[in-house]
Motif scaffolding. Structure first.
Motif, mmCIF file in Angstrom:
data_model
loop_
_atom_site.group_PDB
_atom_site.id
_atom_site.type_symbol
_atom_site.label_atom_id
_atom_site.label_comp_id
_atom_site.label_asym_id
_atom_site.label_seq_id
_atom_site.Cartn_x
_atom_site.Cartn_y
_atom_site.Cartn_z
ATOM 1 N N LEU A 258 51.857 38.278 6.645
ATOM 2 C CA LEU A 258 52.595 37.906 5.706
ATOM 3 C C LEU A 258 52.976 36.687 7.469
ATOM 4 N N SER A 259 53.341 37.225 8.358
ATOM 5 C CA SER A 259 53.910 37.082 9.400
ATOM 6 C C SER A 259 52.708 35.403 10.115
ATOM 7 N N GLY A 260 52.006 35.421 9.578
ATOM 8 C CA GLY A 260 50.838 34.300 10.151
ATOM 9 C C GLY A 260 51.145 33.023 9.017
ATOM 10 N N VAL A 261 51.706 33.807 7.476
ATOM 11 C CA VAL A 261 51.722 32.185 6.850
ATOM 12 C C VAL A 261 52.654 32.059 7.232
ATOM 13 N N LEU A 262 54.134 32.670 7.112
ATOM 14 C CA LEU A 262 55.484 32.429 7.345
ATOM 15 C C LEU A 262 54.992 31.013 8.719
ATOM 16 N N PHE A 263 54.293 31.609 9.869
ATOM 17 C CA PHE A 263 54.537 30.756 11.121
ATOM 18 C C PHE A 263 53.620 29.400 10.738
ATOM 19 N N ALA A 264 52.539 29.429 10.210
ATOM 20 C CA ALA A 264 51.895 28.563 9.622
ATOM 21 C C ALA A 264 52.575 27.249 8.534
ATOM 22 N N GLY A 265 53.408 27.879 7.619
ATOM 23 C CA GLY A 265 53.589 26.778 6.795
ATOM 24 C C GLY A 265 55.036 26.212 6.972
ATOM 25 N N MET A 266 55.924 26.776 8.463
ATOM 26 C CA MET A 266 56.449 26.337 8.783
ATOM 27 C C MET A 266 56.237 24.857 10.209
ATOM 28 N N GLY A 267 55.243 25.434 10.328
ATOM 29 C CA GLY A 267 54.614 24.071 11.528
ATOM 30 C C GLY A 267 54.275 22.834 9.903
ATOM 31 N N LEU A 268 53.084 23.617 9.087
ATOM 32 C CA LEU A 268 53.048 22.299 7.792
ATOM 33 C C LEU A 268 54.448 22.172 7.380
ATOM 34 N N LEU A 269 55.065 22.310 6.637
ATOM 35 C CA LEU A 269 56.514 21.352 6.497
ATOM 36 C C LEU A 269 57.580 21.082 7.436
ATOM 37 N N PHE A 270 57.698 21.463 8.185
ATOM 38 C CA PHE A 270 58.549 20.944 9.260
ATOM 39 C C PHE A 270 58.228 21.137 10.668
ATOM 40 N N PRO A 271 57.534 19.738 10.563
ATOM 41 C CA PRO A 271 56.543 19.756 12.425
ATOM 42 C C PRO A 271 57.796 18.965 13.069
ATOM 43 N N THR B 136 36.927 34.145 15.839
ATOM 44 C CA THR B 136 37.243 35.708 16.342
ATOM 45 C C THR B 136 37.748 35.921 15.202
ATOM 46 N N LEU B 137 38.459 36.186 14.323
ATOM 47 C CA LEU B 137 38.465 36.554 13.381
ATOM 48 C C LEU B 137 37.348 37.114 11.648
ATOM 49 N N ALA B 138 36.316 36.275 12.086
ATOM 50 C CA ALA B 138 34.981 36.101 11.800
ATOM 51 C C ALA B 138 34.446 37.428 12.415
ATOM 52 N N VAL B 139 34.491 37.349 14.250
ATOM 53 C CA VAL B 139 33.666 38.260 15.117
ATOM 54 C C VAL B 139 34.226 39.991 14.623
ATOM 55 N N CYS B 140 35.590 39.983 14.344
ATOM 56 C CA CYS B 140 36.322 41.287 14.507
ATOM 57 C C CYS B 140 36.230 41.743 13.029
ATOM 58 N N ARG B 141 36.096 41.259 11.558
ATOM 59 C CA ARG B 141 35.607 41.487 10.396
ATOM 60 C C ARG B 141 34.414 42.671 10.640
ATOM 61 N N VAL C 186 41.873 23.321 18.622
ATOM 62 C CA VAL C 186 41.340 24.511 19.543
ATOM 63 C C VAL C 186 41.694 25.958 18.473
ATOM 64 N N MET C 187 42.502 25.774 19.309
ATOM 65 C CA MET C 187 43.331 26.499 18.652
ATOM 66 C C MET C 187 43.011 27.571 17.192
ATOM 67 N N PRO C 188 43.302 26.616 15.911
ATOM 68 C CA PRO C 188 42.380 26.919 14.704
ATOM 69 C C PRO C 188 41.494 27.237 14.987
ATOM 70 N N VAL C 189 40.290 26.530 15.812
ATOM 71 C CA VAL C 189 39.415 26.749 15.348
ATOM 72 C C VAL C 189 38.775 28.098 16.153
ATOM 73 N N TYR D 39 48.280 22.349 15.266
ATOM 74 C CA TYR D 39 47.757 23.579 15.891
ATOM 75 C C TYR D 39 48.404 25.265 15.348
ATOM 76 N N PHE D 40 49.556 24.790 14.456
ATOM 77 C CA PHE D 40 50.132 25.991 13.575
ATOM 78 C C PHE D 40 49.039 26.749 12.936
ATOM 79 N N LEU D 41 48.478 25.596 12.171
ATOM 80 C CA LEU D 41 47.347 26.789 11.633
ATOM 81 C C LEU D 41 46.712 27.903 12.340
ATOM 82 N N SER D 42 46.911 28.027 13.623
ATOM 83 C CA SER D 42 46.175 29.350 14.013
ATOM 84 C C SER D 42 46.592 30.327 13.688
ATOM 85 N N PHE D 43 48.352 30.296 13.737
ATOM 86 C CA PHE D 43 48.833 31.268 13.705
ATOM 87 C C PHE D 43 48.007 32.474 12.356
#
Length: 440
Positions: free
Chosen positions: A321-334, A424-429, A416-419, A359-363
């Motif tokens: 939930l936190s990740g979606v909120l932060f990513a959405g903020m960057g996409l909608l209100f840069p 990393t998430l794929a490796v974690c799973r 760089v950060m989104p990639v 960059y905010f997609l990484s969140f």
């Protein structure tokens, strides 16, 4: 007041009780940096933000070292309490404190002695030098306060006083903001005023945390009989937390050097805006993971596997939930994100708007990666936690920050950060699927 029972109280109640205090406590870094950035942007200008951004790795180093010994000792303390071994718990606390004290002195002495070569290595150039020196000298003098504020907020939380940790951080942060304004505007102290406000705020946070040591609820005691192996265990178990907090500093250092060569000081200003936003997102994500850390470690020590799974699932949902909120903020209100820090001209906005969106997609993935690092720490698998931190904090960033700009220019740096976070998430799973601790 009913005493918290980490082994018996409902998991949802425990998580809810620890979440807000933990997020508030981990906001200690971002509150200080955010306040300074906002005030410097308005009072000094873009060059001041660029100078502050050069010094951010030092902030990360001081707080990360506090987490090295705080999380390393705090997790072991909770595991020992789960096993009903109070003496061993306080031996870990004592060993962690001694090492933290030694490093705080080391940073202060060597930071002043080698200030110019250190800041040159971090990327300081001629235009930034007076601003970097004004802020940086005071910053280094406050190293012990930064380090021990980070250290004690973990131990106080693990000693079942999360609300005190929250109070300490909020009080220091509010004072920092007030002093930032007074020292920078009415008193016209510029960068020195911002640095002084930050150091004073951190000392106040530390003082409030230390009041726990004289409270009736305190179980933290300095004891004798410490073994070298216990000190090594603290470092081993806390090293992934150190890297977790140092990720921001390492990324900032690498990005600053690359951006200066590709986009000049304008690029550093834009990245200063982004990296400060990243500190806020990182603090929230750290807070979510730290909220479950005492619960996880104590229940692991007691062998309660079902409760471990329940805690992790709650934290995963919150992190998503936190990740979606932060990513959405960057996409909608840069543009709004940019304008919060500086009065941007057309040139800054042209670069900042697409940079923030990318960059905010990484969140979206960052929170889960941070959570899984704490998960592996808490169930005494520090090697896996270390692998995650090395992958997202050093290996992928170090590679991609040089490779992607070759094909995409400055856009490659923002990518760089989104990639990094997605890989990393794929490796974690994959690592979680191979883990046997929570299987029936």
């Amino acid at each position: 007041m009913k005493k918290v029972n980490l082994l018996e109280d409902p998991v949802k109640k425990l998580f809810a009780g620890y979440l807000l205090p933990s997020i508030s406590a981990t906001m200690v870094t971002s509150i200080y940096i955010l306040a300074d950035t906002l005030m410097i942007g308005r009072g000094v200008g873009a060059i001041g933000i660029a100078a502050l951004n050069i010094l951010l790795p030092l902030f990360s180093l001081f707080f990360a070292t506090g987490m090295l010994f705080g999380a390393g000792g705090g997790i072991l303390l909770s595991v020992c309490k789960g096993k009903k071994d109070g003496l061993a718990a306080n031996q870990y606390y004592t060993a962690a404190f001694i090492m933290a004290a030694g490093m705080s002195v080391t940073y202060t002495v060597f930071g002043h002695a080698f200030f110019l070569p250190i800041t040159a290595f971090l990327g300081r150039n001629g235009n930034m030098t007076p601003y970097v020196e004004e802020y940086g000298r005071i910053l280094i003098s406050g190293a012990p306060a930064f380090l021990f504020a980070s250290f004690y907020q973990v131990f106080v939380r693990n000693d079942k006083a999360p609300r005190l940790a929250m109070t300490a951080v909020v009080s220091g942060g509010v004072l920092n903001i007030i002093l930032d304004y007074i020292l920078m505007f009415p008193m016209q102290m510029g960068m020195k005023g911002a640095a002084a406000a930050t150091v004073i705020g951190s000392f106040v946070t530390l003082f409030i945390l230390l009041t726990h040591l004289v409270s009736k609820e305190n179980t933290l005691r300095f004891v004798t009989g410490i073994r070298l192996k216990q000190a090594a265990d603290v470092v081993k178990n806390g090293f992934s937390s150190f890297l977790l907090d140092m990720c921001n500093g390492i990324v900032t250092f690498l990005f600053n050097r690359q951006i200066l060569s590709i986009a000049g000081e304008l690029g550093v200003v834009v990245y200063g805006i982004i990296s400060n936003s990243a500190y806020i997102a990182s603090s929230v994500n750290n807070g979510i993971s730290q909220a479950v850390q005492p619960i996880l470690a104590t229940n692991y020590g007691a062998g309660k596997k079902e409760r471990l799974k329940e805690v992790r699932h709650l934290a995963e949902g919150t992190a998503c939930l936190s990740g979606v909120l932060f990513a959405g903020m960057g996409l909608l209100f840069p543009a709004l994100v940019t304008e919060a820090f500086v009065r941007p001209d057309k040139e800054i906005l042209t670069m900042a708007v697409p940079a923030v969106r990318i960059y905010f997609l990484s969140f979206a993935a960052m929170g889960l990666n941070v959570l899984y690092t704490t998960w592996f720490q808490s169930v005494m698998e520090p090697a896996n936690a270390l692998r995650i931190c090395l992958l997202r904090g050093i290996v992928l960033n170090s590679l991609l920050v040089f490779v992607l700009p070759l094909f995409m220019g400055v856009t490659g740096i923002w990518t760089v950060m989104p990639v990094t976070e997605v890989l990393t998430l794929a490796v974690c799973r994959i690592m979680l699927k191979k883990q046997s601790i929570c299987r029936r």
